[in-house]
Scaffold this motif. Structure first.
Motif, PDB file in Angstrom:
ATOM      1  N   GLU A  44       0.839  -1.201   0.000  1.00 17.41           N
ATOM      2  CA  GLU A  44       0.000   0.000   0.000  1.00 17.41           C
ATOM      3  C   GLU A  44       0.880   1.259   0.000  1.00 17.41           C
ATOM      4  O   GLU A  44       2.069   1.204   0.292  1.00 17.41           O
ATOM      5  CB  GLU A  44      -0.915   0.001   1.229  1.00 17.41           C
ATOM      6  CG  GLU A  44      -1.885  -1.158   1.270  1.00 17.41           C
ATOM      7  CD  GLU A  44      -2.905  -1.143   0.144  1.00 17.41           C
ATOM      8  OE1 GLU A  44      -3.155  -0.069  -0.429  1.00 17.41           O
ATOM      9  OE2 GLU A  44      -3.459  -2.216  -0.160  1.00 17.41           O
ATOM     10  N   ASN A  45       0.289   2.404  -0.334  1.00 15.58           N
ATOM     11  CA  ASN A  45       1.032   3.668  -0.418  1.00 15.58           C
ATOM     12  C   ASN A  45       1.052   4.441   0.893  1.00 15.58           C
ATOM     13  O   ASN A  45       1.236   5.647   0.889  1.00 15.58           O
ATOM     14  CB  ASN A  45       0.445   4.554  -1.533  1.00 15.58           C
ATOM     15  CG  ASN A  45       0.791   4.021  -2.904  1.00 15.58           C
ATOM     16  OD1 ASN A  45       1.857   3.465  -3.106  1.00 15.58           O
ATOM     17  ND2 ASN A  45      -0.115   4.165  -3.845  1.00 15.58           N
ATOM     18  N   GLN A 101       7.745   2.450   2.141  1.00 21.51           N
ATOM     19  CA  GLN A 101       7.022   1.473   1.317  1.00 21.51           C
ATOM     20  C   GLN A 101       7.634   1.354  -0.076  1.00 21.51           C
ATOM     21  O   GLN A 101       7.630   0.278  -0.674  1.00 21.51           O
ATOM     22  CB  GLN A 101       5.522   1.823   1.233  1.00 21.51           C
ATOM     23  CG  GLN A 101       5.175   3.019   0.389  1.00 21.51           C
ATOM     24  CD  GLN A 101       5.244   4.328   1.157  1.00 21.51           C
ATOM     25  OE1 GLN A 101       5.781   4.385   2.259  1.00 21.51           O
ATOM     26  NE2 GLN A 101       4.701   5.379   0.590  1.00 21.51           N
ATOM     27  N   ASN A 102       8.197   2.466  -0.597  1.00 20.96           N
ATOM     28  CA  ASN A 102       8.844   2.395  -1.920  1.00 20.96           C
ATOM     29  C   ASN A 102      10.135   1.578  -1.855  1.00 20.96           C
ATOM     30  O   ASN A 102      10.431   0.806  -2.775  1.00 20.96           O
ATOM     31  CB  ASN A 102       9.143   3.802  -2.435  1.00 20.96           C
ATOM     32  CG  ASN A 102       7.873   4.594  -2.689  1.00 20.96           C
ATOM     33  OD1 ASN A 102       6.817   4.021  -2.964  1.00 20.96           O
ATOM     34  ND2 ASN A 102       7.947   5.907  -2.570  1.00 20.96           N
ATOM     35  N   GLY A 108      13.257  -4.371  -1.086  1.00 17.44           N
ATOM     36  CA  GLY A 108      12.989  -5.396  -0.082  1.00 17.44           C
ATOM     37  C   GLY A 108      13.643  -5.039   1.237  1.00 17.44           C
ATOM     38  O   GLY A 108      14.086  -3.910   1.450  1.00 17.44           O
ATOM     39  N   THR A 109      13.731  -6.007   2.129  1.00 14.44           N
ATOM     40  CA  THR A 109      14.290  -5.741   3.461  1.00 14.44           C
ATOM     41  C   THR A 109      15.806  -5.908   3.505  1.00 14.44           C
ATOM     42  O   THR A 109      16.446  -5.461   4.447  1.00 14.44           O
ATOM     43  CB  THR A 109      13.650  -6.674   4.509  1.00 14.44           C
ATOM     44  OG1 THR A 109      13.826  -8.033   4.091  1.00 14.44           O
ATOM     45  CG2 THR A 109      12.178  -6.373   4.678  1.00 14.44           C
ATOM     46  N   ASN A 110      16.405  -6.523   2.516  1.00  9.03           N
ATOM     47  CA  ASN A 110      17.847  -6.738   2.493  1.00  9.03           C
ATOM     48  C   ASN A 110      18.552  -5.612   1.735  1.00  9.03           C
ATOM     49  O   ASN A 110      19.407  -5.847   0.886  1.00  9.03           O
ATOM     50  CB  ASN A 110      18.182  -8.106   1.871  1.00  9.03           C
ATOM     51  CG  ASN A 110      19.621  -8.508   2.121  1.00  9.03           C
ATOM     52  OD1 ASN A 110      20.261  -8.018   3.038  1.00  9.03           O
ATOM     53  ND2 ASN A 110      20.127  -9.386   1.281  1.00  9.03           N
ATOM     54  N   TYR A 158      17.083   5.638  -3.545  1.00  8.44           N
ATOM     55  CA  TYR A 158      16.463   4.445  -2.967  1.00  8.44           C
ATOM     56  C   TYR A 158      15.726   4.753  -1.661  1.00  8.44           C
ATOM     57  O   TYR A 158      15.363   3.841  -0.930  1.00  8.44           O
ATOM     58  CB  TYR A 158      17.536   3.384  -2.694  1.00  8.44           C
ATOM     59  CG  TYR A 158      18.260   2.944  -3.933  1.00  8.44           C
ATOM     60  CD1 TYR A 158      17.672   2.059  -4.840  1.00  8.44           C
ATOM     61  CD2 TYR A 158      19.530   3.417  -4.215  1.00  8.44           C
ATOM     62  CE1 TYR A 158      18.339   1.654  -5.980  1.00  8.44           C
ATOM     63  CE2 TYR A 158      20.208   3.013  -5.351  1.00  8.44           C
ATOM     64  CZ  TYR A 158      19.608   2.138  -6.229  1.00  8.44           C
ATOM     65  OH  TYR A 158      20.274   1.746  -7.356  1.00  8.44           O
ATOM     66  N   ASN A 159      15.544   6.047  -1.346  1.00  6.35           N
ATOM     67  CA  ASN A 159      14.876   6.484  -0.113  1.00  6.35           C
ATOM     68  C   ASN A 159      15.674   6.088   1.129  1.00  6.35           C
ATOM     69  O   ASN A 159      15.106   5.661   2.141  1.00  6.35           O
ATOM     70  CB  ASN A 159      13.446   5.921  -0.038  1.00  6.35           C
ATOM     71  CG  ASN A 159      12.587   6.442  -1.161  1.00  6.35           C
ATOM     72  OD1 ASN A 159      12.385   7.640  -1.286  1.00  6.35           O
ATOM     73  ND2 ASN A 159      12.107   5.554  -2.016  1.00  6.35           N
TER      74      ASN A 159
END
Length: 196
Positions: A44-45, A101-102, A108-110, A158-159
């Protein structure tokens, strides 16, 4: 008696179902984390801050750490005059809370292994290659500022926000170190001879 028992069983079943559904509508996000909301796998955003939140039973929440994190890399680099420089570089970074979220959707988490470390390596090597080995020593502060500025730009895509950076060590080959020392001694001897 059987009807009363059946009615009681139905009431207990309904209550248990309501409790389980109620707990399925509550999400808890730990302090220092941000909750990524997913609906049937779709991100979700919006995100959840730390604390308790109500959500639909079909939503799931993935937690991502948004505290300042540290990574240190030791990497071989080459100066513009082809001298090898073993550089130890440290970065304190954190994910952007508003756009987590982006990052989750795209990386992903890695993200440390996927994005952060490779970007640090490329950035440090790019900046060090612009300088001669001797000027890396004398212009270390300038080199550090250039690396940090480029790294901020590269990771922002990449935020990921850079909190601080540091060149912890630059180690040159023994032959180069000996040549620099010999040059310094020769300059001192020349100055002494002029004074005499």
């Amino acid at each position: 008696p059987l009807r009363k028992f059946a009615a009681l069983a139905i009431v207990i079943g309904v209550l248990l179902g309501a409790i389980v559904t109620g707990f399925g509508c509550i999400a808890s996000v730990d302090t220092g984390h941000v909750g990524i909301v997913r609906t049937f796998g779709k991100v979700e955003n919006y995100t959840f801050d730390s604390g308790m939140h109500f959500k639909a039973p079909w939503n799931s929440v993935v937690q991502m750490d948004n505290r300042v994190q540290k990574t240190t890399i030791e990497l071989p680099c080459f100066s513009s005059d082809i001298q090898e420089v073993i550089t130890v570089y440290t970065v304190n970074y954190q994910i952007s809370k508003t756009n987590a979220q982006n990052l989750y959707r795209d990386v992903g988490t890695n993200y440390l292994e996927t994005v952060v470390n490779p970007t640090i390596q490329e950035t440090v090597k790019t900046i060090i290659a612009k300088y001669q080995a001797e000027s890396l020593i004398s212009d270390r502060a300038t080199v550090a500022m250039e690396i940090e500025a480029l790294l901020r730009t590269n990771l922002q895509k990449y935020n990921i926000d850079v909190a601080s950076t540091a060149i912890e060590n630059m180690d040159f080959t023994d032959s180069f170190t000996a040549a620099v020392e010999a040059k310094a001694v020769a300059a001192q001897n020349k100055l002494q001879a002029q004074i005499e």
